[in-house]
Design an enzyme around this catalytic site. Structure first.
Site, PDB file in Angstrom:
ATOM      1  N   HIS A   1      -4.408   2.007   8.332  1.00 11.51           N
ATOM      2  CA  HIS A   1      -5.480   1.211   7.723  1.00 11.51           C
ATOM      3  C   HIS A   1      -5.685  -0.062   8.528  1.00 11.51           C
ATOM      4  O   HIS A   1      -4.716  -0.747   8.879  1.00 11.51           O
ATOM      5  CB  HIS A   1      -5.131   0.876   6.273  1.00 11.51           C
ATOM      6  CG  HIS A   1      -6.005  -0.203   5.713  1.00 11.51           C
ATOM      7  ND1 HIS A   1      -7.377  -0.087   5.657  1.00 11.51           N
ATOM      8  CD2 HIS A   1      -5.714  -1.429   5.216  1.00 11.51           C
ATOM      9  CE1 HIS A   1      -7.883  -1.198   5.152  1.00 11.51           C
ATOM     10  NE2 HIS A   1      -6.894  -2.029   4.874  1.00 11.51           N
TER      11      HIS A   1
ATOM     12  N   HIS B   1      -8.959  -3.299   9.743  1.00 13.74           N
ATOM     13  CA  HIS B   1     -10.188  -4.007   9.374  1.00 13.74           C
ATOM     14  C   HIS B   1     -11.113  -4.155  10.595  1.00 13.74           C
ATOM     15  O   HIS B   1     -11.284  -5.271  11.106  1.00 13.74           O
ATOM     16  CB  HIS B   1      -9.849  -5.408   8.830  1.00 13.74           C
ATOM     17  CG  HIS B   1      -9.073  -5.416   7.551  1.00 13.74           C
ATOM     18  ND1 HIS B   1      -8.619  -6.573   6.951  1.00 13.74           N
ATOM     19  CD2 HIS B   1      -8.677  -4.408   6.730  1.00 13.74           C
ATOM     20  CE1 HIS B   1      -7.980  -6.285   5.833  1.00 13.74           C
ATOM     21  NE2 HIS B   1      -7.984  -4.965   5.681  1.00 13.74           N
TER      22      HIS B   1
ATOM     23  N   GLU C   1       0.820  -1.212   0.000  1.00 12.66           N
ATOM     24  CA  GLU C   1       0.000   0.000   0.000  1.00 12.66           C
ATOM     25  C   GLU C   1       0.856   1.266   0.000  1.00 12.66           C
ATOM     26  O   GLU C   1       0.312   2.364   0.057  1.00 12.66           O
ATOM     27  CB  GLU C   1      -0.929   0.026   1.219  1.00 12.66           C
ATOM     28  CG  GLU C   1      -1.815  -1.181   1.381  1.00 12.66           C
ATOM     29  CD  GLU C   1      -3.101  -1.096   0.575  1.00 12.66           C
ATOM     30  OE1 GLU C   1      -3.276  -0.107  -0.150  1.00 12.66           O
ATOM     31  OE2 GLU C   1      -3.903  -2.027   0.668  1.00 12.66           O
TER      32      GLU C   1
ATOM     33  N   HIS D   1     -14.368  -3.682   3.295  1.00 10.74           N
ATOM     34  CA  HIS D   1     -12.919  -3.825   3.458  1.00 10.74           C
ATOM     35  C   HIS D   1     -12.410  -3.309   4.806  1.00 10.74           C
ATOM     36  O   HIS D   1     -11.829  -4.083   5.571  1.00 10.74           O
ATOM     37  CB  HIS D   1     -12.210  -3.131   2.282  1.00 10.74           C
ATOM     38  CG  HIS D   1     -10.716  -3.217   2.344  1.00 10.74           C
ATOM     39  ND1 HIS D   1      -9.897  -2.781   1.335  1.00 10.74           N
ATOM     40  CD2 HIS D   1      -9.877  -3.672   3.304  1.00 10.74           C
ATOM     41  CE1 HIS D   1      -8.632  -2.979   1.673  1.00 10.74           C
ATOM     42  NE2 HIS D   1      -8.597  -3.512   2.869  1.00 10.74           N
TER      43      HIS D   1
HETATM   44  O1  2HA Z   1      -1.972  -4.730   3.930  1.00  6.33           O
HETATM   45  O2  2HA Z   1      -5.100  -4.708   4.686  1.00  6.33           O
HETATM   46  O3  2HA Z   1      -5.761  -3.791   2.320  1.00  6.33           O
HETATM   47  C1  2HA Z   1      -3.025  -5.606   4.032  1.00  6.33           C
HETATM   48  C2  2HA Z   1      -4.324  -4.930   3.781  1.00  6.33           C
HETATM   49  C3  2HA Z   1      -4.617  -4.515   2.401  1.00  6.33           C
HETATM   50 ZN    ZN Z   2      -7.043  -3.913   4.138  1.00  4.58          ZN
END
Ligand code: 2HA
Ligand code: ZN
Length: 253
Positions: A147, A149, A116, A219
């Site tokens: 980022h 999840h 990323e 996501h």
């Molecule tokens: O780097 O979460 O979206 C792993 C992730 C990609």
């Molecule tokens: Zn991700």
């Protein structure tokens, strides 16, 4: 030459490790989910400024505004639970080279950066432009791209009625009064794009001027800010509101 861990730099790295641990504990970081980049230029210190490059990585999208900036970057495929244990075993310190055409890996190990990175740098470039416009040094602006999840927020991203910035923001504000104070501009909605793609980065950039946090459909969340612990706290508060939303709807059904 090796990186010298002065106090301020060590504290930044400690904060990153702590947030990685929280992400794992919260169940927001299955497998290699999530990635972090932090501008550490202000903390790098004179003793580290001229570290030689271990490896130079060319950039397809040049970032001239970022030349000479230093970043902590999680490595490709790294697990948050491993970053928590040893952040310099699973992450690297990099410097954007002159003209912003490449990045130099400086320490400690020659690890590939997160896939990323190009999209994170696009975001850091926007923060740099924002800082320059305001007459501030690049490193004084938003420093963090985070980022993760978060399960309940991802669950909410499946609900069609919430598929807009206005709808998702109002739903979360209504669930938990804390959210408005913590995320006053709201949560931007970003329709599904392939994880890791430049399309996703570009879709996110559109709203990054006005929003610090965004929900990527099916996501996860992207959070930005100056301090990684504050960015984490905001995502935690958003996700708590998402959890309450799910409880309330369960109770009503
Ligand atoms: O780097 O979460 O979206 C792993 C992730 C990609
Ligand atoms: Zn991700």
């Amino acid at each position: 030459m090796i990186l010298k861990y002065n106090g301020p730099l060590q504290m930044q790295i400690n904060d990153i490790a702590q947030v990685a641990e929280f992400m794992w504990q919260k169940g927001w970081a299955e497998r290699n989910a999530g990635n972090i980049t932090v501008n550490v230029t202000e903390f790098i210190g004179d003793e580290n400024r001229n570290l030689p490059a271990i490896t130079r990585i060319p950039l397809y999208h040049t970032v001239p505004e970022l030349a000479g900036q230093y970043y902590y970057v999680t490595s490709a495929g790294s697990r948050m639970r491993d970053i928590a244990r040893n952040p310099m075993d699973q992450g690297i310190i990099t410097r954007v080279a002159a003209e912003g055409k490449s990045i130099d890996i400086l320490a400690d190990k020659d690890l590939p950066p997160t896939i990323e990175l190009p999209s994170h740098l696009l975001m850091h470039q926007m923060f740099a432009q924002e800082a320059i416009q305001q007459g501030n040094p690049v490193s004084a602006g938003r420093r963090v791209v985070f980022h993760t999840h978060p399960t309940e927020l991802i669950a909410l991203s499946h609900i069609r009625e919430l598929h807009s910035t206005k709808a998702i923001t109002e739903a979360l504000y209504e669930m938990h009064s804390e959210v408005k104070m913590c995320v006053p501009r709201g949560l931007a909605w970003v329709p599904y794009e392939m994880p890791g793609s430049m399309e996703l980065a570009k879709a996110s950039i559109k709203d990054l001027k006005n929003f610090r946090f965004m929900l990527w459909e099916r996501h996860g969340v992207l959070g930005t800010g100056t301090n990684i612990l504050e960015v984490f706290d905001a995502v935690d508060t958003l996700n708590k509101a998402a959890k309450i939303y799910l409880y309330v709807h369960l109770l009503r059904s």
